[in-house]
Enzyme design. Structure first.
Site, mmCIF file in Angstrom:
data_model
loop_
_atom_site.group_PDB
_atom_site.id
_atom_site.type_symbol
_atom_site.label_atom_id
_atom_site.label_comp_id
_atom_site.label_asym_id
_atom_site.label_seq_id
_atom_site.Cartn_x
_atom_site.Cartn_y
_atom_site.Cartn_z
ATOM 1 N N LYS A 119 -28.911 33.814 66.883
ATOM 2 C CA LYS A 119 -29.611 32.943 68.071
ATOM 3 C C LYS A 119 -30.798 32.764 68.132
ATOM 4 O O LYS A 119 -31.996 32.733 68.188
ATOM 5 C CB LYS A 119 -29.745 34.416 69.300
ATOM 6 C CG LYS A 119 -29.805 33.691 70.056
ATOM 7 C CD LYS A 119 -30.290 34.672 72.140
ATOM 8 C CE LYS A 119 -31.989 34.107 71.432
ATOM 9 N NZ LYS A 119 -32.342 32.881 71.864
ATOM 10 N N CYS A 128 -47.618 30.376 64.673
ATOM 11 C CA CYS A 128 -47.895 31.918 64.820
ATOM 12 C C CYS A 128 -49.305 31.906 64.070
ATOM 13 O O CYS A 128 -49.327 32.933 63.985
ATOM 14 C CB CYS A 128 -46.738 32.652 64.551
ATOM 15 S SG CYS A 128 -45.822 31.924 63.498
ATOM 16 N N GLU A 136 -53.172 34.652 72.441
ATOM 17 C CA GLU A 136 -52.547 33.764 70.950
ATOM 18 C C GLU A 136 -52.377 32.418 72.414
ATOM 19 O O GLU A 136 -51.275 33.130 73.074
ATOM 20 C CB GLU A 136 -51.298 33.890 70.765
ATOM 21 C CG GLU A 136 -50.698 33.117 69.700
ATOM 22 C CD GLU A 136 -49.599 33.721 69.386
ATOM 23 O OE1 GLU A 136 -49.210 34.281 69.327
ATOM 24 O OE2 GLU A 136 -48.881 33.182 68.370
ATOM 25 N N GLU A 149 -41.808 39.166 62.473
ATOM 26 C CA GLU A 149 -43.129 38.426 62.649
ATOM 27 C C GLU A 149 -42.931 37.338 63.786
ATOM 28 O O GLU A 149 -43.278 37.407 64.403
ATOM 29 C CB GLU A 149 -42.078 37.010 61.786
ATOM 30 C CG GLU A 149 -43.428 36.595 61.364
ATOM 31 C CD GLU A 149 -44.120 35.414 61.347
ATOM 32 O OE1 GLU A 149 -44.753 35.029 62.151
ATOM 33 O OE2 GLU A 149 -43.166 33.744 61.282
ATOM 34 N N GLY A 183 -41.021 41.122 70.323
ATOM 35 C CA GLY A 183 -41.536 42.265 69.084
ATOM 36 C C GLY A 183 -40.844 43.590 69.338
ATOM 37 O O GLY A 183 -40.410 44.521 68.815
ATOM 38 N N GLY A 218 -40.965 35.994 66.809
ATOM 39 C CA GLY A 218 -41.396 35.355 68.415
ATOM 40 C C GLY A 218 -42.972 36.126 68.768
ATOM 41 O O GLY A 218 -43.371 36.339 67.590
ATOM 42 N N SER A 219 -42.771 36.063 70.077
ATOM 43 C CA SER A 219 -43.698 37.062 70.502
ATOM 44 C C SER A 219 -44.026 38.656 70.123
ATOM 45 O O SER A 219 -42.918 39.102 70.071
ATOM 46 C CB SER A 219 -43.721 37.031 72.206
ATOM 47 O OG SER A 219 -42.817 37.610 72.944
ATOM 48 N N THR A 220 -45.156 38.681 70.336
ATOM 49 C CA THR A 220 -45.654 40.020 70.554
ATOM 50 C C THR A 220 -43.930 41.430 71.280
ATOM 51 O O THR A 220 -44.366 42.357 70.818
ATOM 52 C CB THR A 220 -46.875 40.719 69.780
ATOM 53 O OG1 THR A 220 -46.911 40.004 68.911
ATOM 54 C CG2 THR A 220 -46.722 41.847 69.688
ATOM 55 N N GLU A 221 -44.836 40.204 72.495
ATOM 56 C CA GLU A 221 -43.931 41.383 72.853
ATOM 57 C C GLU A 221 -42.836 42.161 73.048
ATOM 58 O O GLU A 221 -42.071 43.313 73.279
ATOM 59 C CB GLU A 221 -44.690 40.736 74.228
ATOM 60 C CG GLU A 221 -44.505 40.847 75.849
ATOM 61 C CD GLU A 221 -44.456 40.515 77.000
ATOM 62 O OE1 GLU A 221 -45.006 39.187 76.920
ATOM 63 O OE2 GLU A 221 -43.180 40.425 77.954
#
Lengths: 479, 323
Positions: free
Chosen positions: A185, A293, A390, A259, A242, A237-240
């Site tokens: 996606k 990133c 970030e 990642e 993830g 993508g974002s840590t959130e």
């Protein structure tokens, strides 16, 4: 900036991007199909806000179909000898090279990044990744994962908008080389090159169902990563997000590699080669509008050279050219979306409010589109939000240190750990520092260098698992 | 380079002894070769189109030191060179003249006469060019001859042997002596260009040190090469010179010119150098007073490109003069 010698605009042709359809469905089981739902999203050119195309918001039904197609294809694809899989990958790599101008222009239009970067950085690396993993396909038993490493199965892959085609290559190339099938996606602001890649899969004669592309936003991503029929999830993508994925998959047998974000320290010692360090700082944070990133967004400068480095940096920033991404002379393109621009504006406003000193070169920004001038904050302290969070934009925070120990302590003092940079003329100091930094990649006297043979991935909240190199195979092998 | 300006007394202090001169030169920031070359290559990818290109071609022509430095040079060859410098394209009077002609000292009177009153300088290579292997009296006499014959500019070579063996003060004193020899009886002076022969200095750190050494000793221009060795001007070694003059002006307030020489033959190459000057130094250096090309065959390629821009067609080498 010089006025005597003004460069004339040198725009690349938009027509080189090829035909962009007005609406797109998904690519499932070797066919372009319509969504089972009726909802459509729009993708815009961030430099003009012009709508480029509509595309389907993938439903759970779409994801079901795609996963089923991948599952069906897995049986025969995984049974192919490695050398045969390699042939398909080599073919894809060559087609990418042949169509690289088309893909570069399309990527620039959809993403907002300058043609200079898509043409000279992204596309060569995309092709290189396919070539590299094509070479591994028939040598997996020599990769160090046992005599008969087996593919995991169906891989669900969700990629971000900052390097749409490159992240696709990082995900798809190793997955196919190791015998997996995929459902990918792309991000909802940059689906076009992934859909064009689907055409390339057809052109290469790739068996049906080996690669499936489902478009949509986070809801589609959640349906895909939480689908019980997938064996492996790979997310960048974002840590959130993830974290949410990790929570969903906790306790299941589905494998996961993440990642995520970063807040990399770029450390400049007092004996650094100043002019090259300034280039590295610029490359570290202004490359791809800072939508990286592993961007070197925290500059740690030894106090004794702080003023000199900052002065040289500002002088260099004054020559950066911001504007039309398709102009071959553009260094900094458009911010990818209105939402991302708002996020950058919020954090930079916070930076000023907290007392950091803000500076940007005088540059005229186009009226339409999403733009943000390259910005540097000095007098930043570790407690400022701009030094912690970030920003994912062309915004640099400058902090200082006094000793090598302090540099390492400050560099490691972050929830993230994706990358770091070291600038010094002294080789022993490079080794001393690099061995103490908790970051997946440490560059010395350079920054933002990527290569398919080199593993990439994070510590701490920057995620786990490695992509690229021999290590990148492991994520797709049952070892 | 500290950001605090160097005073005149500070400059004198640096050259007060071999030890302090060495300390200063070796205290300059290092150069990372990979990063330097990447930056030079990056600047070379700027795309120059239409109006900018037309402007840059004329600017490049006006910056040329049209050069003949052969053992076989004759008055006839020098006269036709001078004619070409005045009127590069006989079919198009709008073409600017070159900045200077560059010849051996014995040819200076011929060149002066051939140029008549044209606003084109005569540059003479002196100081036992190109090897620099002669004693100081010979080098001084060589310079004096050129200046007496009317040279407007003197291109001197440094002693690379002395540099490589670390005898910096010797070179400093040589440059200072030659600078004195450039003074004419009326008190005016020929412009002094100092040639490093960067191909023989090999490392970029050496080239940066040589640049500072020459500027400290009073060079008006710093120049990469003689054009007589295998490696002459390159974008990367010229970039080192550009950064050095930028930093020297920031430190002392004194502006020094830059001249890459040797091997620059095409318009495309010249454009890359102008882009470097534009982005590293800006308007202040974008004039023949501060930037020169040491070249002989570059001019014809610029003329052909100029004709192509004007007519839309590429004519070929028979539409420009051989010399």
């Amino acid at each position: 900036m010089a006025q005597l010698f003004e460069y004339a605009p040198a725009p690349e042709s938009r027509a080189a991007a090829g035909d962009i359809a007005s609406t797109y469905g998904h690519y499932i089981d070797g066919e372009f199909v319509e969504s089972t739902g009726s909802e459509a999203l729009k993708t815009v050119d961030p430099s003009t806000e012009e709508v480029l195309a509509e595309f389907a918001q993938g439903t759970e039904g779409d994801v079901d179909r795609a996963v089923a197609a991948a599952r069906k294809a897995f049986t025969s694809w995984s049974a192919l000898p490695g050398v045969e899989r390699g042939k398909y990958l080599f073919r894809i790599a060559r087609i990418i090279q042949e169509r690289s101008r088309e893909l570069a222009v399309l990527e620039s239009i959809d993403n907002g990044k300058p043609i200079k970067e898509t043409r000279d950085v992204d596309l060569p690396l995309v092709a290189a990744h396919f070539f590299y993993y094509a070479g591994w396909a028939d040598k997996l038993e020599f990769a160090g994962y046992g005599p008969n490493p087996r593919p995991v199965g169906v891989a669900a892959q969700v990629i971000p908008w900052n390097f749409p085609l490159l992240m696709l290559a990082w995900k798809i190339a190793p997955a196919l080389a190791t015998g997996n099938t995929v459902v990918l996606k792309p991000a909802e602001t940059t689906p076009l090159t992934a859909l064009r890649f689907a055409e390339i899969c057809r052109q290469a004669g790739l068996p049906k169902g080996v690669v499936n592309i489902v478009t949509g936003d986070g809801r589609t991503g959640a349906a895909l990563t939480g689908h019980p029929g997938v064996d492996k999830v790979a997310f960048t993508g974002s840590t959130e997000v993830g974290r949410a994925i990790a929570r969903t998959l906790a306790g299941t047998r589905t494998r996961l590699s993440l990642e995520l974000g970063g807040k990399a320290a770029n450390i400049v010692f007092d004996d650094a080669p100043v002019d090259q360090a300034v280039e590295g700082i610029v490359d570290g944070i202004f490359f791809n509008q800072g939508h990286v990133c592993c961007a070197g967004s925290r500059l740690l400068v030894q106090e004794s050279v702080h003023d000199e480095v900052l002065e040289a940096l500002k002088r260099r920033m004054s020559t950066l050219r911001v504007g039309d991404p398709l102009d071959k002379n553009t260094d900094i393109g458009a911010i990818n979306s209105a939402a991302q621009l708002a996020r950058i504006q919020e954090l930079t406003t916070a930076g000023e409010a907290e007392g950091a000193e803000r500076w940007s070169p005088s540059c005229e920004l186009p009226a339409a589109g999403y733009w943000f001038a390259p910005t540097v904050f000095s007098n930043v302290s570790a407690t400022h939000r701009i030094a912690r969070e970030e920003i994912f934009g062309p915004v640099l925070s400058v902090l200082t240190f006094r000793t090598p120990e302090e540099a390492v302590a400050k560099a490691n003092n972050t929830p993230y750990g994706l990358s770091a940079g070291i600038w010094t003329e002294k080789g022993s100091r490079i080794l001393w520092t690099a061995s103490r930094l908790r970051a997946g990649v440490v560059w010395s006297n350079t920054f933002n260098k990527f290569d398919p043979t080199s593993p990439f991935g994070g510590y701490k909240e920057s995620g786990y698992g490695r992509e690229g190199g021999r290590h990148g195979l492991e994520a797709y092998l049952d070892v | 380079m500290s950001s605090s300006p160097l005073s005149a007394s500070g400059l004198a202090e640096i050259a007060s002894s071999e030890a302090s001169l060495r300390r200063f030169l070796h205290g300059l920031p290092g150069i990372d070769a990979v990063g330097l070359q990447a930056r030079a290559a990056g600047l070379g990818t700027r795309s120059i189109k239409t109006t900018a290109k037309a402007y840059a071609i004329d600017l490049a022509i006006s910056m040329i030191d049209l050069t003949t430095l052969e053992g076989a040079d004759t008055p006839g060859k020098v006269r036709s060179l001078c004619q070409k410098a005045r009127n590069p394209d006989p079919g198009d009077p709008s073409v600017p003249h070159t900045a200077a002609v560059c010849v051996y000292p014995d040819m200076v009177p011929i060149a002066k006469e051939a140029l008549g009153g044209a606003p084109i300088n005569v540059a003479a290579v002196a100081t036992a060019f190109p090897s620099g292997r002669a004693g100081l009296p010979v080098k001084l006499a060589d310079t004096a001859e050129a200046v007496a014959a009317g040279a407007d500019e003197v291109d001197m070579v440094i002693d690379r042997g002395a540099f490589l063996s670390g005898r910096y003060l010797e070179i400093y004193e040589l440059i200072a002596e030659i600078k004195k020899a450039c003074v004419r009886p009326d008190g005016t002076a020929a412009h002094l260009k100092v040639i490093f022969e960067t191909g023989e200095l090999v490392t970029y750190d050496n080239i940066r040190r040589a640049s500072w050494l020459a500027m400290l000793a009073g060079a008006d221009f710093i120049k990469t090469s003689t054009g007589k060795v295998a490696v002459n001007a390159t974008p990367a070694n010229t970039l080192v010179l550009l950064e050095a003059v930028r930093d020297f002006r920031a430190a002392t307030g004194v502006q020094v010119g830059v001249k890459p020489a040797g091997g620059i033959r095409t318009t495309k190459d010249a454009m890359k150098y102008l882009v470097m000057v534009n982005e590293i130094l800006g308007d202040d250096w974008l004039s023949p007073d501060w930037f020169r090309f040491g070249a002989s065959s570059l001019l014809n390629d610029l003329l052909m490109q100029r004709q192509k821009l004007a007519s839309g067609r590429y004519s070929g080498p028979d539409y420009v003069t051989v010399d």
